[in-house]
Write a protein that holds these residues in place. Structure first.
Motif, PDB file in Angstrom:
ATOM      1  N   PRO A   1       0.797  -1.233   0.000  1.00 52.30           N
ATOM      2  CA  PRO A   1       0.000   0.000   0.000  1.00 52.30           C
ATOM      3  C   PRO A   1       0.824   1.276   0.000  1.00 52.30           C
ATOM      4  N   ASP A   2       2.119   1.168   0.344  1.00 47.87           N
ATOM      5  CA  ASP A   2       2.972   2.357   0.363  1.00 47.87           C
ATOM      6  C   ASP A   2       3.824   2.491  -0.899  1.00 47.87           C
ATOM      7  N   ARG A   3       3.622   1.598  -1.867  1.00 42.32           N
ATOM      8  CA  ARG A   3       4.399   1.643  -3.103  1.00 42.32           C
ATOM      9  C   ARG A   3       3.518   2.160  -4.243  1.00 42.32           C
ATOM     10  N   LYS A   4       4.150   2.757  -5.229  1.00 42.51           N
ATOM     11  CA  LYS A   4       3.441   3.386  -6.352  1.00 42.51           C
ATOM     12  C   LYS A   4       3.273   2.402  -7.507  1.00 42.51           C
ATOM     13  N   VAL A   5       2.025   2.223  -7.939  1.00 38.84           N
ATOM     14  CA  VAL A   5       1.712   1.366  -9.087  1.00 38.84           C
ATOM     15  C   VAL A   5       1.158   2.259 -10.199  1.00 38.84           C
ATOM     16  N   THR A   6       1.795   2.217 -11.358  1.00 39.08           N
ATOM     17  CA  THR A   6       1.384   3.051 -12.483  1.00 39.08           C
ATOM     18  C   THR A   6       0.950   2.172 -13.645  1.00 39.08           C
ATOM     19  N   ILE A   7      -0.250   2.441 -14.161  1.00 39.37           N
ATOM     20  CA  ILE A   7      -0.780   1.751 -15.341  1.00 39.37           C
ATOM     21  C   ILE A   7      -0.763   2.726 -16.511  1.00 39.37           C
ATOM     22  N   ILE A   8      -0.161   2.328 -17.607  1.00 39.24           N
ATOM     23  CA  ILE A   8      -0.127   3.160 -18.819  1.00 39.24           C
ATOM     24  C   ILE A   8      -0.983   2.497 -19.887  1.00 39.24           C
ATOM     25  N   THR A   9      -1.859   3.283 -20.493  1.00 37.57           N
ATOM     26  CA  THR A   9      -2.677   2.780 -21.603  1.00 37.57           C
ATOM     27  C   THR A   9      -2.706   3.817 -22.714  1.00 37.57           C
ATOM     28  N   LYS A  10      -2.717   3.352 -23.951  1.00 35.00           N
ATOM     29  CA  LYS A  10      -2.623   4.300 -25.063  1.00 35.00           C
ATOM     30  C   LYS A  10      -3.967   4.886 -25.464  1.00 35.00           C
ATOM     31  N   ALA A  11      -5.052   4.362 -24.889  1.00 31.48           N
ATOM     32  CA  ALA A  11      -6.386   4.888 -25.199  1.00 31.48           C
ATOM     33  C   ALA A  11      -7.106   5.157 -23.887  1.00 31.48           C
ATOM     34  N   ALA A  12      -8.430   5.099 -23.912  1.00 35.90           N
ATOM     35  CA  ALA A  12      -9.186   5.191 -22.667  1.00 35.90           C
ATOM     36  C   ALA A  12      -8.938   3.934 -21.843  1.00 35.90           C
ATOM     37  N   ALA A  13      -9.142   4.034 -20.542  1.00 36.55           N
ATOM     38  CA  ALA A  13      -8.801   2.935 -19.655  1.00 36.55           C
ATOM     39  C   ALA A  13      -9.577   1.663 -19.964  1.00 36.55           C
ATOM     40  N   ASP A  14     -10.807   1.804 -20.467  1.00 36.26           N
ATOM     41  CA  ASP A  14     -11.618   0.614 -20.710  1.00 36.26           C
ATOM     42  C   ASP A  14     -11.593   0.147 -22.154  1.00 36.26           C
ATOM     43  N   GLU A  15     -10.774   0.755 -23.007  1.00 34.67           N
ATOM     44  CA  GLU A  15     -10.713   0.350 -24.409  1.00 34.67           C
ATOM     45  C   GLU A  15      -9.670  -0.753 -24.559  1.00 34.67           C
ATOM     46  N   THR A  16     -10.116  -1.982 -24.356  1.00 34.83           N
ATOM     47  CA  THR A  16      -9.236  -3.137 -24.351  1.00 34.83           C
ATOM     48  C   THR A  16      -9.934  -4.304 -25.030  1.00 34.83           C
ATOM     49  N   ASN A  17      -9.166  -5.375 -25.321  1.00 32.40           N
ATOM     50  CA  ASN A  17      -9.790  -6.588 -25.838  1.00 32.40           C
ATOM     51  C   ASN A  17     -10.765  -7.180 -24.825  1.00 32.40           C
ATOM     52  N   THR A  18     -10.458  -7.018 -23.537  1.00 32.13           N
ATOM     53  CA  THR A  18     -11.358  -7.522 -22.498  1.00 32.13           C
ATOM     54  C   THR A  18     -12.772  -6.990 -22.697  1.00 32.13           C
ATOM     55  N   LYS A  19     -12.872  -5.732 -22.994  1.00 35.22           N
ATOM     56  CA  LYS A  19     -14.182  -5.079 -23.139  1.00 35.22           C
ATOM     57  C   LYS A  19     -15.049  -5.758 -24.188  1.00 35.22           C
ATOM     58  N   TYR A  20     -14.419  -6.356 -25.212  1.00 35.43           N
ATOM     59  CA  TYR A  20     -15.182  -6.913 -26.329  1.00 35.43           C
ATOM     60  C   TYR A  20     -15.370  -8.430 -26.216  1.00 35.43           C
ATOM     61  N   ALA A  21     -14.948  -9.016 -25.086  1.00 39.60           N
ATOM     62  CA  ALA A  21     -15.157 -10.448 -24.874  1.00 39.60           C
ATOM     63  C   ALA A  21     -16.614 -10.692 -24.528  1.00 39.60           C
ATOM     64  N   GLN A  22     -17.330 -11.341 -25.434  1.00 39.94           N
ATOM     65  CA  GLN A  22     -18.769 -11.508 -25.250  1.00 39.94           C
ATOM     66  C   GLN A  22     -19.120 -12.772 -24.460  1.00 39.94           C
ATOM     67  N   GLY A  23     -18.571 -13.908 -24.901  1.00 37.06           N
ATOM     68  CA  GLY A  23     -19.083 -15.201 -24.467  1.00 37.06           C
ATOM     69  C   GLY A  23     -19.046 -15.443 -22.979  1.00 37.06           C
ATOM     70  N   GLY A  24     -17.882 -15.334 -22.362  1.00 34.52           N
ATOM     71  CA  GLY A  24     -17.795 -15.560 -20.935  1.00 34.52           C
ATOM     72  C   GLY A  24     -16.447 -16.084 -20.508  1.00 34.52           C
ATOM     73  N   ILE A  25     -16.441 -16.735 -19.360  1.00 38.73           N
ATOM     74  CA  ILE A  25     -15.217 -17.269 -18.787  1.00 38.73           C
ATOM     75  C   ILE A  25     -15.442 -18.724 -18.411  1.00 38.73           C
ATOM     76  N   ALA A  26     -14.568 -19.593 -18.885  1.00 43.03           N
ATOM     77  CA  ALA A  26     -14.696 -21.024 -18.638  1.00 43.03           C
ATOM     78  C   ALA A  26     -14.081 -21.364 -17.285  1.00 43.03           C
ATOM     79  N   VAL A  27     -14.877 -21.978 -16.420  1.00 45.87           N
ATOM     80  CA  VAL A  27     -14.374 -22.353 -15.096  1.00 45.87           C
ATOM     81  C   VAL A  27     -15.233 -23.478 -14.538  1.00 45.87           C
ATOM     82  N   VAL A  28     -14.611 -24.403 -13.864  1.00 38.66           N
ATOM     83  CA  VAL A  28     -15.340 -25.515 -13.254  1.00 38.66           C
ATOM     84  C   VAL A  28     -15.860 -25.073 -11.894  1.00 38.66           C
ATOM     85  N   ASN A  29     -17.172 -24.936 -11.774  1.00 43.78           N
ATOM     86  CA  ASN A  29     -17.761 -24.575 -10.472  1.00 43.78           C
ATOM     87  C   ASN A  29     -18.953 -25.454 -10.120  1.00 43.78           C
TER      88      ASN A  29
END
Length: 554
Positions: free
Chosen positions: A48-76
């Protein structure tokens, strides 16, 4: 001409005053998709006392993740499913090139990682009794896909960004383009593939607001830069998916593997004349009963695989490609007319509205679909902890080659892989970098002698040429002549673009073109070396699988 590294009174988003300020972060993350955000949250909460920096070349939510429609495969649901079934499905899809140990750890560690994102606020669809609705996609033997309607990635991205916003020691820097990772090369040392101790000290970044290149130093860097679908004429990926991380690591003499395995999603919405990003029709539509039909209206998948419309993506994409060539058409049809339309609208509201906006009522009309570049199964070679071949540099998400996917990714395994390896990168980084370390003196970016580019057409036309070459010669079906032609044209594009890069000021468009040319070269070179047909790589000159199992490392 003004030197783009000249000190200026303009403020830097990295905390310094312009390019020469030498800004720094304790932990540096490149990319704001599920991989980068998950890692950043975990490392920030641990320190909590260390600095974490995220760099993105567009808006923060403009990613491949945003366009993943189907879902996430997991055994539950261990009563009807098992870890071993998920492992077996993944290995079968990977066609002999998965690392079995990696597959096992991802499948078994997956449920805990999914529970974490649920705890961070991600919401997945439930039935009337409060149990999670589980879908099925191609290659899966059981229903195990968690989803949020047909915008699962967007929902996961939303939850992660909300958690990041509530974590005070994380800073997101938007609209800044990473030019290169900093290694000993920038200190004047000769660095080759055989150099044993290549180390990363941070990155050079183009600040798009000031058009100045700044250095951002860090003891540890994570690349979570996503995919490279924009190297093809049509892709489901957003316009930011230009292979930046893979290209930077290759230039830095890091190890890249299996780039020839590009997954083409079988069912992107076909819109005549459209280039760039295509709208994805998730595989879950076929999981719910959608049927592929050719130009004659025939359900054709039974001729290609006993699993029919739920065969793995490489089989379905090649089948569609063949039917299009036989019929002389640019698309096939996805028939949803027989499906429960109320359930369709509930599960796939985004798809329903998109089709309706184009005059397609899925209850009455079939959806025109065609394959589009979707996912890269290869990338930056990493070990089981996400460490690349360059010291102090991790890679996670689609830009990484972890050993999970092998020659073909099983549907909806990508989000799971990103979360599992983000966690493992965090564990390793927290252990190895628990106290701040020192870094060498890094020179400022040198742009002496460069001029403003006179014609943007030199960049835009080269990009069109590259995408055309990759789509026509290094697509779903390949052969030796096509690959040779592609390599000649890519070599020429490389020479022209490198000359432009050396002599003009850099811009995001030029940097993306440069990275895409590198990615195109790596895909083509890997395809040329793989003299067999396996998984996503199909060469008509070598239609059989080789008995020699190998990863193509470049």
């Amino acid at each position: 001409m003004e030197n783009i590294n000249e000190r200026t009174n303009l403020g830097s988003p990295f905390g310094g005053q312009g390019a020469g300020a030498g800004a720094g972060a304790d932990f540096l993350v490149i990319g704001s998709g599920i991989a980068g955000l998950t890692y950043a949250l975990k490392i920030a909460q641990h320190f909590p006392d260390r600095k974490v920096t995220i760099i993105t070349k567009a808006a923060a939510d403009e990613t491949n993740t945003k366009y993943a429609q189907g879902g996430i495969a997991v055994v539950n649901d261990l009563e009807n499913d098992s870890f071993q079934k998920h492992i077996d499905d993944t290995l079968i899809a990977g066609d002999g090139l998965c690392d079995p140990a990696i597959v096992e750890l991802v499948v078994k560690e997956g449920p805990a990682r999914v529970q974490e994102i649920i705890d961070w606020g991600a919401q997945f669809d439930k039935d009337a009794e409060g149990s999670y609705k589980l879908g099925r996609e191609g290659g899966h033997s059981e229903d195990r896909i968690l989803h949020h309607k047909d915008v699962t990635g967007r929902e996961m991205e939303r939850a992660l960004l909300t958690a990041v916003e509530n974590t005070p020691n994380i800073t997101i820097i938007k609209h800044c383009f990473v030019v290169d990772i900093i290694t000993q090369h920038h200190l004047g040392f000769l660095v080759t593939k055989s150099t044993p101790d290549i180390s990363c000290y941070g990155v050079y970044v183009l600040n798009m607001e000031t058009n100045r290149i700044e250095k951002v130093l860090s003891q540890v860097t994570l690349l979570a830069t996503g995919g490279n679908g924009q190297v093809y004429r049509t892709t489901t990926n957003p316009f930011i998916a230009t292979g930046d991380g893979v290209a930077m690591v290759y230039r830095a003499k890091g190890r890249i593997e299996n780039m020839e395995f590009i997954q083409f999603h079988p069912t992107a919405l076909y819109e005549a004349g459209r280039r760039g990003q295509a709208f994805l029709i998730t595989e879950a539509v076929r999981g719910d009963g959608g049927i592929l039909r050719n130009s004659k209206g025939e359900a054709f998948m039974e001729r290609y695989d006993e699993r029919r419309d739920l065969a793995p993506r490489d089989i379905v994409a090649r089948a569609i490609d063949n039917e299009m060539k036989i019929g002389g058409t640019e698309h096939v049809w996805l028939d949803c007319r027989h499906m429960n339309q109320q359930q369709f609208r509930e599960h796939f509201p985004n798809i329903y509205e998109k089709c309706l906006s184009l005059g397609i009522d899925v209850a009455m009309q079939m959806i025109p679909v065609a394959p589009a570049a979707h996912y890269s199964c290869g990338g930056i070679k990493t070990d089981a902890w996400g460490r690349s071949s360059i010291a102090n540099l991790y890679a996670c998400g689609e830009c990484a080659s972890t050993g999970l996917h092998g020659a073909n990714r099983l549907a909806s395994n990508s989000l799971l892989e990103a979360m599992v390896f983000a966690h493992r990168c965090y564990l390793d980084a927290a252990r190895r970098f628990d106290t701040p370390g020192s870094l060498p003196e890094i020179p400022d970016w040198n742009a002496t002698g460069v001029a403003e580019p006179k014609e943007m057409i030199l960049i835009t036309q080269s990009l069109k040429e590259l995408q055309q070459v990759m789509s026509d010669y290094v697509g779903i079906v390949r052969n030796t002549v096509r690959l040779e032609r592609a390599m000649k044209r890519i070599d020429l594009l490389f020479e022209e673009t490198e000359e432009l890069y050396r002599n003009t000021t850099v811009s995001p468009h030029l940097l993306e073109l440069r990275n895409l040319i590198t990615v195109g070269y790596l895909i083509t070179k890997g395809a040329s070396f793989r003299r067999e047909s396996r998984g996503l790589h199909y060469n008509t000159d070598f239609p059989e699988r080789s008995e020699l199992l190998q990863n193509i490392v470049l």
